[in-house]
Scaffold this motif. Structure first.
Motif, PDB file in Angstrom:
ATOM      1  N   HIS A   1       0.865  -1.179   0.000  1.00 57.23           N
ATOM      2  CA  HIS A   1       0.000   0.000   0.000  1.00 57.23           C
ATOM      3  C   HIS A   1       0.899   1.225   0.000  1.00 57.23           C
ATOM      4  O   HIS A   1       1.832   1.317   0.795  1.00 57.23           O
ATOM      5  CB  HIS A   1      -0.904   0.011   1.233  1.00 57.23           C
ATOM      6  CG  HIS A   1      -1.899  -1.105   1.232  1.00 57.23           C
ATOM      7  ND1 HIS A   1      -3.186  -0.960   0.801  1.00 57.23           N
ATOM      8  CD2 HIS A   1      -1.769  -2.402   1.596  1.00 57.23           C
ATOM      9  CE1 HIS A   1      -3.817  -2.113   0.904  1.00 57.23           C
ATOM     10  NE2 HIS A   1      -2.971  -3.008   1.385  1.00 57.23           N
ATOM     11  N   TYR A   2       0.607   2.149  -0.896  1.00 60.80           N
ATOM     12  CA  TYR A   2       1.434   3.348  -0.993  1.00 60.80           C
ATOM     13  C   TYR A   2       0.559   4.566  -1.256  1.00 60.80           C
ATOM     14  O   TYR A   2      -0.565   4.449  -1.739  1.00 60.80           O
ATOM     15  CB  TYR A   2       2.496   3.194  -2.093  1.00 60.80           C
ATOM     16  CG  TYR A   2       1.942   3.011  -3.485  1.00 60.80           C
ATOM     17  CD1 TYR A   2       1.767   4.100  -4.331  1.00 60.80           C
ATOM     18  CD2 TYR A   2       1.599   1.752  -3.962  1.00 60.80           C
ATOM     19  CE1 TYR A   2       1.256   3.942  -5.606  1.00 60.80           C
ATOM     20  CE2 TYR A   2       1.096   1.576  -5.224  1.00 60.80           C
ATOM     21  CZ  TYR A   2       0.927   2.677  -6.054  1.00 60.80           C
ATOM     22  OH  TYR A   2       0.422   2.520  -7.311  1.00 60.80           O
ATOM     23  N   TYR A   3       1.111   5.730  -0.915  1.00 59.71           N
ATOM     24  CA  TYR A   3       0.410   6.987  -1.153  1.00 59.71           C
ATOM     25  C   TYR A   3       0.670   7.434  -2.584  1.00 59.71           C
ATOM     26  O   TYR A   3       1.805   7.394  -3.062  1.00 59.71           O
ATOM     27  CB  TYR A   3       0.900   8.077  -0.193  1.00 59.71           C
ATOM     28  CG  TYR A   3       0.571   7.802   1.243  1.00 59.71           C
ATOM     29  CD1 TYR A   3      -0.712   8.021   1.730  1.00 59.71           C
ATOM     30  CD2 TYR A   3       1.531   7.312   2.114  1.00 59.71           C
ATOM     31  CE1 TYR A   3      -1.033   7.764   3.050  1.00 59.71           C
ATOM     32  CE2 TYR A   3       1.226   7.057   3.440  1.00 59.71           C
ATOM     33  CZ  TYR A   3      -0.053   7.279   3.902  1.00 59.71           C
ATOM     34  OH  TYR A   3      -0.353   7.028   5.206  1.00 59.71           O
ATOM     35  N   ARG A   4      -0.366   7.864  -3.247  1.00 59.48           N
ATOM     36  CA  ARG A   4      -0.204   8.355  -4.613  1.00 59.48           C
ATOM     37  C   ARG A   4       0.501   9.711  -4.581  1.00 59.48           C
ATOM     38  O   ARG A   4       0.117  10.579  -3.807  1.00 59.48           O
ATOM     39  CB  ARG A   4      -1.559   8.495  -5.277  1.00 59.48           C
ATOM     40  CG  ARG A   4      -2.204   7.143  -5.528  1.00 59.48           C
ATOM     41  CD  ARG A   4      -3.442   7.279  -6.313  1.00 59.48           C
ATOM     42  NE  ARG A   4      -3.225   8.165  -7.448  1.00 59.48           N
ATOM     43  CZ  ARG A   4      -3.746   7.967  -8.639  1.00 59.48           C
ATOM     44  NH1 ARG A   4      -4.492   6.920  -8.838  1.00 59.48           N
ATOM     45  NH2 ARG A   4      -3.538   8.805  -9.610  1.00 59.48           N
ATOM     46  N   PRO A   5       1.512   9.894  -5.397  1.00 61.86           N
ATOM     47  CA  PRO A   5       2.240  11.168  -5.379  1.00 61.86           C
ATOM     48  C   PRO A   5       1.376  12.361  -5.788  1.00 61.86           C
ATOM     49  O   PRO A   5       1.526  13.449  -5.240  1.00 61.86           O
ATOM     50  CB  PRO A   5       3.370  10.965  -6.380  1.00 61.86           C
ATOM     51  CG  PRO A   5       3.413   9.522  -6.677  1.00 61.86           C
ATOM     52  CD  PRO A   5       2.107   8.929  -6.291  1.00 61.86           C
ATOM     53  N   ASP A   6       0.457  12.149  -6.731  1.00 64.17           N
ATOM     54  CA  ASP A   6      -0.383  13.256  -7.198  1.00 64.17           C
ATOM     55  C   ASP A   6      -1.568  13.529  -6.275  1.00 64.17           C
ATOM     56  O   ASP A   6      -2.114  14.636  -6.273  1.00 64.17           O
ATOM     57  CB  ASP A   6      -0.865  13.003  -8.620  1.00 64.17           C
ATOM     58  CG  ASP A   6      -1.461  11.624  -8.816  1.00 64.17           C
ATOM     59  OD1 ASP A   6      -1.314  10.777  -7.918  1.00 64.17           O
ATOM     60  OD2 ASP A   6      -2.065  11.379  -9.876  1.00 64.17           O
ATOM     61  N   TYR A   7      -1.973  12.551  -5.473  1.00 62.37           N
ATOM     62  CA  TYR A   7      -3.054  12.701  -4.492  1.00 62.37           C
ATOM     63  C   TYR A   7      -2.614  12.054  -3.183  1.00 62.37           C
ATOM     64  O   TYR A   7      -2.962  10.914  -2.887  1.00 62.37           O
ATOM     65  CB  TYR A   7      -4.345  12.038  -4.989  1.00 62.37           C
ATOM     66  CG  TYR A   7      -4.903  12.659  -6.230  1.00 62.37           C
ATOM     67  CD1 TYR A   7      -5.651  13.829  -6.160  1.00 62.37           C
ATOM     68  CD2 TYR A   7      -4.674  12.090  -7.484  1.00 62.37           C
ATOM     69  CE1 TYR A   7      -6.159  14.416  -7.312  1.00 62.37           C
ATOM     70  CE2 TYR A   7      -5.172  12.662  -8.628  1.00 62.37           C
ATOM     71  CZ  TYR A   7      -5.916  13.829  -8.537  1.00 62.37           C
ATOM     72  OH  TYR A   7      -6.414  14.414  -9.680  1.00 62.37           O
TER      73      TYR A   7
ATOM     74  N   GLN B   1      -2.987   3.573  -2.785  1.00 61.69           N
ATOM     75  CA  GLN B   1      -3.055   2.682  -3.942  1.00 61.69           C
ATOM     76  C   GLN B   1      -2.492   1.336  -3.514  1.00 61.69           C
ATOM     77  O   GLN B   1      -1.659   1.263  -2.604  1.00 61.69           O
ATOM     78  CB  GLN B   1      -2.225   3.265  -5.081  1.00 61.69           C
ATOM     79  CG  GLN B   1      -2.313   2.525  -6.373  1.00 61.69           C
ATOM     80  CD  GLN B   1      -3.577   2.858  -7.145  1.00 61.69           C
ATOM     81  OE1 GLN B   1      -4.148   3.920  -6.990  1.00 61.69           O
ATOM     82  NE2 GLN B   1      -4.026   1.923  -7.958  1.00 61.69           N
TER      83      GLN B   1
ATOM     84  N   ALA C   1       6.458   7.427  -4.839  1.00 59.24           N
ATOM     85  CA  ALA C   1       5.285   7.125  -4.023  1.00 59.24           C
ATOM     86  C   ALA C   1       5.733   6.548  -2.679  1.00 59.24           C
ATOM     87  O   ALA C   1       6.282   5.452  -2.619  1.00 59.24           O
ATOM     88  CB  ALA C   1       4.384   6.135  -4.740  1.00 59.24           C
TER      89      ALA C   1
END
Length: 89
Positions: free
Chosen positions: A21-27, A32, A61
């Motif tokens: 599980h990772y954080y989306r760089p644009d949001y 994700q 990310a």
């Protein structure tokens, strides 16, 4: 010719699946999910941790969490006796 997966299993490697599980760089408020699967050596998982190191160095990310599962695919055959025997006439 030998199968890479069979040779890996004979050397102690197990099919390993990781939910990353990772954080989306644009949001950055959205998570994700990425599913990674390969043969690896439990309990240290050097192949997975090499991949995660590459992720941290090359992918923008940030990681949130990683869940790991693995299972042995090669093992003794299971045999169960039948409770019912039917005659063929």
């Amino acid at each position: 010719m030998t199968d890479r997966a069979l040779v890996a299993q004979m050397d102690g490697y197990r099919l390993t699946t990781a939910e990353i599980h990772y954080y989306r760089p644009d949001y950055p408020s959205l998570l994700q999910l990425f599913v990674w699967q390969d043969y690896d050596l439990p309990p240290d998982f050097p192949v997975l941790f090499d991949f995660l190191g590459l992720w941290r160095r090359r992918i923008e990310a940030p990681l949130h969490s990683v869940r790991i599962a693995h299972g042995a695919l090669i093992g003794p055959a299971a045999w169960r006796g039948a409770d019912l025997v039917r005659s063929v006439d």
